[in-house]
Scaffold this motif. Structure first.
Motif, PDB file in Angstrom:
ATOM      1  N   MET A   1      27.775  17.611  -7.478  1.00  0.00           N
ATOM      2  CA  MET A   1      28.195  17.168  -8.775  1.00  0.00           C
ATOM      3  C   MET A   1      29.666  17.880  -8.950  1.00  0.00           C
ATOM      4  O   MET A   1      29.683  18.969  -8.577  1.00  0.00           O
ATOM      5  CB  MET A   1      27.171  17.663  -9.618  1.00  0.00           C
ATOM      6  CG  MET A   1      27.354  17.762 -11.010  1.00  0.00           C
ATOM      7  SD  MET A   1      26.121  18.361 -12.181  1.00  0.00           S
ATOM      8  CE  MET A   1      24.864  19.022 -10.960  1.00  0.00           C
ATOM      9  N   LYS A   2      30.535  17.275  -9.472  1.00  0.00           N
ATOM     10  CA  LYS A   2      31.851  17.794 -10.054  1.00  0.00           C
ATOM     11  C   LYS A   2      31.949  17.914 -11.159  1.00  0.00           C
ATOM     12  O   LYS A   2      31.495  16.988 -12.025  1.00  0.00           O
ATOM     13  CB  LYS A   2      32.785  16.837  -9.289  1.00  0.00           C
ATOM     14  CG  LYS A   2      34.161  17.366  -9.730  1.00  0.00           C
ATOM     15  CD  LYS A   2      35.487  16.620  -8.903  1.00  0.00           C
ATOM     16  CE  LYS A   2      35.713  15.208  -8.921  1.00  0.00           C
ATOM     17  NZ  LYS A   2      36.774  14.820  -8.301  1.00  0.00           N
ATOM     18  N   VAL A   3      32.616  19.016 -11.855  1.00  0.00           N
ATOM     19  CA  VAL A   3      32.760  19.310 -13.160  1.00  0.00           C
ATOM     20  C   VAL A   3      34.332  19.382 -13.275  1.00  0.00           C
ATOM     21  O   VAL A   3      35.086  20.099 -12.542  1.00  0.00           O
ATOM     22  CB  VAL A   3      32.274  20.831 -13.684  1.00  0.00           C
ATOM     23  CG1 VAL A   3      32.568  20.913 -15.116  1.00  0.00           C
ATOM     24  CG2 VAL A   3      30.624  20.540 -13.382  1.00  0.00           C
ATOM     25  N   VAL A   4      35.146  18.720 -14.241  1.00  0.00           N
ATOM     26  CA  VAL A   4      36.625  18.598 -14.364  1.00  0.00           C
ATOM     27  C   VAL A   4      36.853  18.986 -15.886  1.00  0.00           C
ATOM     28  O   VAL A   4      36.216  18.223 -16.743  1.00  0.00           O
ATOM     29  CB  VAL A   4      36.989  17.289 -14.139  1.00  0.00           C
ATOM     30  CG1 VAL A   4      38.438  17.221 -14.574  1.00  0.00           C
ATOM     31  CG2 VAL A   4      36.707  16.809 -12.769  1.00  0.00           C
ATOM     32  N   VAL A   5      37.624  20.097 -16.025  1.00  0.00           N
ATOM     33  CA  VAL A   5      37.864  20.289 -17.478  1.00  0.00           C
ATOM     34  C   VAL A   5      39.266  20.166 -17.520  1.00  0.00           C
ATOM     35  O   VAL A   5      40.284  20.714 -16.585  1.00  0.00           O
ATOM     36  CB  VAL A   5      37.502  21.880 -17.830  1.00  0.00           C
ATOM     37  CG1 VAL A   5      38.012  22.474 -19.057  1.00  0.00           C
ATOM     38  CG2 VAL A   5      35.938  22.180 -17.486  1.00  0.00           C
ATOM     39  N   GLY A  37      21.658  22.341 -20.240  1.00  0.00           N
ATOM     40  CA  GLY A  37      21.635  22.843 -21.250  1.00  0.00           C
ATOM     41  C   GLY A  37      22.678  22.758 -22.390  1.00  0.00           C
ATOM     42  O   GLY A  37      22.658  23.130 -23.596  1.00  0.00           O
ATOM     43  N   LEU A  38      23.889  22.241 -21.828  1.00  0.00           N
ATOM     44  CA  LEU A  38      24.913  21.690 -22.939  1.00  0.00           C
ATOM     45  C   LEU A  38      24.351  20.457 -23.696  1.00  0.00           C
ATOM     46  O   LEU A  38      23.854  19.663 -23.504  1.00  0.00           O
ATOM     47  CB  LEU A  38      26.237  21.325 -22.017  1.00  0.00           C
ATOM     48  CG  LEU A  38      26.756  22.326 -21.336  1.00  0.00           C
ATOM     49  CD1 LEU A  38      27.869  21.798 -20.490  1.00  0.00           C
ATOM     50  CD2 LEU A  38      27.241  23.355 -22.297  1.00  0.00           C
ATOM     51  N   HIS A  62      28.374  12.238 -17.983  1.00  0.00           N
ATOM     52  CA  HIS A  62      28.772  12.822 -19.235  1.00  0.00           C
ATOM     53  C   HIS A  62      30.210  13.210 -19.683  1.00  0.00           C
ATOM     54  O   HIS A  62      30.689  13.393 -18.600  1.00  0.00           O
ATOM     55  CB  HIS A  62      28.028  14.219 -19.872  1.00  0.00           C
ATOM     56  CG  HIS A  62      26.685  14.190 -19.677  1.00  0.00           C
ATOM     57  ND1 HIS A  62      25.928  13.624 -20.343  1.00  0.00           N
ATOM     58  CD2 HIS A  62      25.840  14.594 -18.595  1.00  0.00           C
ATOM     59  CE1 HIS A  62      24.498  13.769 -20.014  1.00  0.00           C
ATOM     60  NE2 HIS A  62      24.635  14.464 -19.038  1.00  0.00           N
ATOM     61  N   GLU A  63      30.858  12.955 -20.614  1.00  0.00           N
ATOM     62  CA  GLU A  63      32.208  13.113 -20.983  1.00  0.00           C
ATOM     63  C   GLU A  63      32.333  13.470 -22.298  1.00  0.00           C
ATOM     64  O   GLU A  63      31.647  12.966 -23.231  1.00  0.00           O
ATOM     65  CB  GLU A  63      33.133  12.090 -20.701  1.00  0.00           C
ATOM     66  CG  GLU A  63      34.557  12.410 -20.838  1.00  0.00           C
ATOM     67  CD  GLU A  63      35.587  11.211 -20.186  1.00  0.00           C
ATOM     68  OE1 GLU A  63      36.791  11.641 -20.650  1.00  0.00           O
ATOM     69  OE2 GLU A  63      35.060  10.417 -19.484  1.00  0.00           O
TER      70      GLU A  63
END
Length: 89
Positions: A1-5, A37-38, A62-63
């Motif tokens: 799973m990748k998170v991009v900010v 939890g977001l 999600h985005e």
């Protein structure tokens, strides 16, 4: 799973992007708990404010797009954690 900010805007209008592969992190279960939890579906659109940052956070499926004034609590924790991982590289 990748998170991009991605952060854009501010006085200079520059874009900065940080990302993390959650599965590669030693504390991946803590990451998974944070992400689960977001309040992904509770983000309301906010009018852009001059000289403030805008954050786009993606973690499939999600985005969200958050104005700087909306970044607090778990959103701030996520952004800080992603940045910290990137600064440690």
């Amino acid at each position: 799973m990748k998170v991009v900010v991605s952060r854009s805007g501010g006085f200079a209008g520059l874009r900065t992007t940080w990302e993390v592969q959650v599965d590669d992190q030693p504390d991946r279960s803590a990451w998974a708990d944070l992400l689960a939890g977001l309040p992904w579906d509770e983000v309301s659109a906010a009018a852009p404010q001059p000289d403030r940052f805008v954050y786009r956070i993606r973690c499939a499926p999600h985005e969200v797009v958050l104005g700087e004034q909306q970044v607090f609590g778990p959103w701030q924790e996520l952004i800080d954690r992603v940045r910290t991982v990137n600064e440690g590289r």
